[in-house]
Design a protein around this motif. Structure first.
Motif, PDB file in Angstrom:
ATOM      1  N   ARG A  31      21.215  12.264  36.436  1.00  0.00           N
ATOM      2  CA  ARG A  31      21.646  13.669  36.374  1.00  0.00           C
ATOM      3  C   ARG A  31      23.172  13.756  36.322  1.00  0.00           C
ATOM      4  N   ILE A  32      23.850  12.914  37.099  1.00  0.00           N
ATOM      5  CA  ILE A  32      25.317  12.909  37.091  1.00  0.00           C
ATOM      6  C   ILE A  32      25.837  12.544  35.709  1.00  0.00           C
ATOM      7  N   ARG A  33      25.222  11.540  35.079  1.00  0.00           N
ATOM      8  CA  ARG A  33      25.665  11.115  33.753  1.00  0.00           C
ATOM      9  C   ARG A  33      25.527  12.236  32.731  1.00  0.00           C
ATOM     10  N   TYR A  34      24.395  12.905  32.740  1.00  0.00           N
ATOM     11  CA  TYR A  34      24.158  13.957  31.744  1.00  0.00           C
ATOM     12  C   TYR A  34      25.042  15.183  31.987  1.00  0.00           C
TER      13      TYR A  34
ATOM     14  N   ILE B 208      30.101   9.722  28.869  1.00  0.00           N
ATOM     15  CA  ILE B 208      30.053   9.610  27.412  1.00  0.00           C
ATOM     16  C   ILE B 208      29.712   8.202  26.968  1.00  0.00           C
ATOM     17  N   GLY B 209      30.293   7.201  27.632  1.00  0.00           N
ATOM     18  CA  GLY B 209      30.079   5.816  27.232  1.00  0.00           C
ATOM     19  C   GLY B 209      28.642   5.351  27.347  1.00  0.00           C
ATOM     20  N   THR B 210      27.832   6.054  28.167  1.00  0.00           N
ATOM     21  CA  THR B 210      26.419   5.665  28.312  1.00  0.00           C
ATOM     22  C   THR B 210      25.464   6.685  27.687  1.00  0.00           C
ATOM     23  N   VAL B 211      25.837   7.942  27.709  1.00  0.00           N
ATOM     24  CA  VAL B 211      24.946   8.986  27.183  1.00  0.00           C
ATOM     25  C   VAL B 211      24.862   8.929  25.663  1.00  0.00           C
ATOM     26  N   LEU B 212      25.989   8.742  24.989  1.00  0.00           N
ATOM     27  CA  LEU B 212      25.984   8.730  23.523  1.00  0.00           C
ATOM     28  C   LEU B 212      25.111   7.609  22.949  1.00  0.00           C
TER      29      LEU B 212
END
Length: 300
Positions: free
Chosen positions: A11-14, A276-280
């Motif tokens: 959730r934090i990542r998104y 961004i580095g993991t979600v994209l």
């Protein structure tokens, strides 16, 4: 902290990913609408070296100089006690610049002008061209390295994280209209290197887990990669921020822009490598098969 991170990392990542995209749009709007307040290093201006009473400080000098010479006047200590270098903008059309000796006379018993020179517009344009070329070469080298090191989906996430960090710093300077000079530009180049290092640590861990745990979904692998590198990220970012804070507090006006840019860049670089580095790469459908050896067809 680690337990909370394990439970809420996705959730934090998104959430931070969407916040980062929103801040990028806002920063671009600020740059387009207000632009950067370019300093004398880029626009040209006057540089005057003076000697005054040794006990005077930069704050005392700026207190009397800024009302007369402009808000973006800067004072830098020279190589001798009581010797200072004053930088200020040229007079606007129809205006006459006050005499430096007269301006400093109320606070100093002796004021001697050592030198007085003008940084012309041509010099400023040369600095803009050289600085832009340095930034372009840096970005191209980083792009080439990422393409060589990672599969394009993972490399794209790291590259966008770099762009995010630089755009947010520029957007902050456009919004606040702080002076953008060569020290701030140097901070931009330093931010590129710092953010790249942070993104590579996370991306390397993702790549390892993609091969080691092929049955896990990519989202779960990204969560585990961030948790595995979290302690290292906090220690590195924390110690860097302590050093930058010392520069901010003790460096004075000469390093204020550099410290401000670096402080923002380190903060944004830390969260962009997580968001961004993991979600994209997830949105681009990164999967373990992209890092597995390609099976060759042995059929004749």
């Amino acid at each position: 902290m680690v337990t909370f991170l394990k439970q809420h990392i996705r959730r934090i990542r998104y959430v931070t990913g969407f916040i980062s995209l929103g801040l990028m749009v806002l920063s671009v709007a600020m740059l387009a609408g207000r632009g950067l307040n370019m300093g004398l290093d880029f626009t040209g201006g006057m540089v005057t070296e003076v000697t005054v009473d040794p006990q005077l400080t930069s704050d005392q000098l700026l207190e009397v100089l800024k009302p007369q010479l402009g808000e973006f006047t800067s004072v830098t200590h020279s190589d001798q006690q009581g010797r200072w270098v004053i930088r200020y903008s040229n007079a606007q059309a129809g205006q006459t610049m006050p005499n430096i000796t007269d301006v400093l006379a109320p606070i100093s018993h002796q004021v001697n002008i050592v030198s007085n020179s003008m940084v012309g517009a041509q010099v400023g344009q040369d600095l803009v061209d050289d600085g832009g070329m340095a930034l372009l070469i840096s970005v191209l080298c980083i792009l080439g390295y990422l393409c060589f090191r990672f599969e394009w989906r993972l490399a794209t996430g790291s590259l966008l994280a770099l762009m995010h960090d630089v755009v947010l710093v520029l957007g902050f300077f456009a919004m606040t209209q702080m002076e953008f000079n060569l020290t701030v530009f140097a901070a931009i180049l330093a931010i590129l290197g710092y953010s790249l290092n942070d993104s590579i640590i996370v991306s390397d861990r993702i790549r390892e887990l993609l091969v080691a745990k092929q049955k896990l979904p990519t989202a779960e692998i990204n969560d585990q990669a961030i948790i595995a590198t979290f302690s290292r990220t906090m220690v590195t970012s924390g110690t860097t921020l302590i050093t930058i804070s010392a520069l901010w507090i003790m460096g004075g006006a000469a390093l204020e822009g550099f410290a401000t840019a670096m402080f923002i860049g380190v903060l944004t670089g830390t969260w962009s490598s997580i968001s961004i580095g993991t979600v994209l790469p997830e949105w681009l459908k990164l999967e373990p098969k992209h890092y597995l050896p390609v099976e060759l067809d042995a059929t004749p």
